[in-house]
Structures are given as C-alpha cells and as structure tokens.
Design a protein around this motif. Structure first.
Motif, PDB file in Angstrom:
ATOM      1  N   THR A  61       0.835  -1.205   0.000  1.00 55.32           N
ATOM      2  CA  THR A  61       0.000   0.000   0.000  1.00 55.32           C
ATOM      3  C   THR A  61       0.864   1.247   0.000  1.00 55.32           C
ATOM      4  O   THR A  61       0.624   2.192  -0.769  1.00 55.32           O
ATOM      5  N   SER A  64       2.547   1.710  -3.350  1.00 57.92           N
ATOM      6  CA  SER A  64       1.586   2.190  -4.342  1.00 57.92           C
ATOM      7  C   SER A  64       1.351   3.694  -4.187  1.00 57.92           C
ATOM      8  O   SER A  64       1.332   4.432  -5.174  1.00 57.92           O
ATOM      9  N   ARG A  65       1.183   4.131  -2.941  1.00 56.64           N
ATOM     10  CA  ARG A  65       0.994   5.567  -2.693  1.00 56.64           C
ATOM     11  C   ARG A  65       2.216   6.370  -3.121  1.00 56.64           C
ATOM     12  O   ARG A  65       2.090   7.437  -3.729  1.00 56.64           O
ATOM     13  N   THR A  66       3.394   5.864  -2.814  1.00 59.11           N
ATOM     14  CA  THR A  66       4.632   6.553  -3.175  1.00 59.11           C
ATOM     15  C   THR A  66       4.772   6.645  -4.686  1.00 59.11           C
ATOM     16  O   THR A  66       5.128   7.701  -5.223  1.00 59.11           O
ATOM     17  N   ALA A  67       4.476   5.563  -5.383  1.00 59.44           N
ATOM     18  CA  ALA A  67       4.560   5.572  -6.851  1.00 59.44           C
ATOM     19  C   ALA A  67       3.565   6.569  -7.434  1.00 59.44           C
ATOM     20  O   ALA A  67       3.884   7.295  -8.389  1.00 59.44           O
ATOM     21  N   GLN A  68       2.381   6.637  -6.863  1.00 58.28           N
ATOM     22  CA  GLN A  68       1.371   7.581  -7.341  1.00 58.28           C
ATOM     23  C   GLN A  68       1.837   9.024  -7.120  1.00 58.28           C
ATOM     24  O   GLN A  68       1.677   9.872  -7.998  1.00 58.28           O
ATOM     25  N   GLN A  69       2.424   9.305  -5.973  1.00 60.38           N
ATOM     26  CA  GLN A  69       2.939  10.649  -5.703  1.00 60.38           C
ATOM     27  C   GLN A  69       4.070  11.000  -6.661  1.00 60.38           C
ATOM     28  O   GLN A  69       4.150  12.120  -7.161  1.00 60.38           O
ATOM     29  N   ARG A  71       4.520   9.842  -9.662  1.00 66.34           N
ATOM     30  CA  ARG A  71       3.928  10.100 -10.980  1.00 66.34           C
ATOM     31  C   ARG A  71       3.334  11.502 -11.063  1.00 66.34           C
ATOM     32  O   ARG A  71       3.530  12.218 -12.045  1.00 66.34           O
ATOM     33  N   SER A  72       2.609  11.887 -10.022  1.00 71.60           N
ATOM     34  CA  SER A  72       1.985  13.219 -10.055  1.00 71.60           C
ATOM     35  C   SER A  72       3.044  14.316 -10.027  1.00 71.60           C
ATOM     36  O   SER A  72       2.920  15.333 -10.728  1.00 71.60           O
ATOM     37  N   GLN A  73       4.115  14.128  -9.250  1.00 76.22           N
ATOM     38  CA  GLN A  73       5.190  15.121  -9.218  1.00 76.22           C
ATOM     39  C   GLN A  73       5.932  15.155 -10.547  1.00 76.22           C
ATOM     40  O   GLN A  73       6.305  16.232 -11.026  1.00 76.22           O
ATOM     41  N   GLN A  75       4.635  14.504 -13.436  1.00 86.47           N
ATOM     42  CA  GLN A  75       3.747  15.195 -14.365  1.00 86.47           C
ATOM     43  C   GLN A  75       3.829  16.707 -14.163  1.00 86.47           C
ATOM     44  O   GLN A  75       3.847  17.465 -15.130  1.00 86.47           O
TER      45      GLN A  75
END
Length: 118
Positions: A61, A64-69, A71-73, A75
C-alpha cells in the motif's frame, strides 16, 4: 537360604512391573508434550504467516501511494518544463556543468601528486 531367594523373586518382579508401568506413563506424557509442542508450533507459524501477510499488505500500500505521488510530481515537473523550455534548458545546462566540474574535481583529487598542475 531358600526362603530368602523365594521372597526376593516376587519383590524383583513387583519392582520390574512398577518400573514398566512408570515408563509407560512417561511415554504417554512425552507423547502429550510432543502433541502440545506441535500444536503450539503450528499456532506460532500461523501467527508469523499472518504478521508477514499484514506487513506485505502495508508495504504494498505504501509503495503504491509513493509511486502515485512520484507520478503526479513527475507530471507537474513535465508540465512546467513544457511551459518554460528556455528555463528548462538553462537549468539542465547548469546541472550538467556542475556535474562535469564535480567529476573533474574528483578526478583531479584521485590523481597522483606528481601529475597535478602547479
């Protein structure tokens, strides 16, 4: 003397029977202890497996959160770079120049003293 030997024989038989009975009881107790240890080991294994599963779920979990952050950074950085190509080129150039100078300094510090420029 014959009476003494006859009285000793039943006594030895009684002792032997008593010892055999005690040995049988001890074997039963050892079997119970082994079963108890086996059951406790199985419980501990189940507990350890459950804890490992919980740890894995928590780690997955968080990853997953770290990867999502990330990705957003990434972008956001990509959008800023697209909006300001001149600034991006300048920043990348300065970082490259600083990296080159750092590499040059490290290379010079690792050379022999005889090869240094004075």
């Amino acid at each position: 003397m014959a009476d003494t030997n006859k009285s000793d024989s039943p006594n030895i038989d009684d002792i032997q029977k008593t010892l055999e009975k005690q040995i049988a009881e001890l074997r039963k107790e050892i079997t119970k202890i082994n079963k108890s240890i086996s059951a406790r080991g199985a419980e501990m294994l189940d507990d350890a497996s459950e804890q490992a599963s919980d740890f894995y779920e928590t780690a997955a979990t968080r990853a997953s959160r770290t990867a999502q952050q990330l990705r957003s950074q990434a972008q956001a950085v990509s959008e800023v770079a697209r909006e300001n190509p001149g600034t991006t080129t300048a920043v990348v150039g300065v970082i490259g120049l600083l990296g080159f100078l750092a590499g040059l300094a490290v290379g010079q510090s690792m050379n022999d003293n005889s090869r240094r420029w004075y």
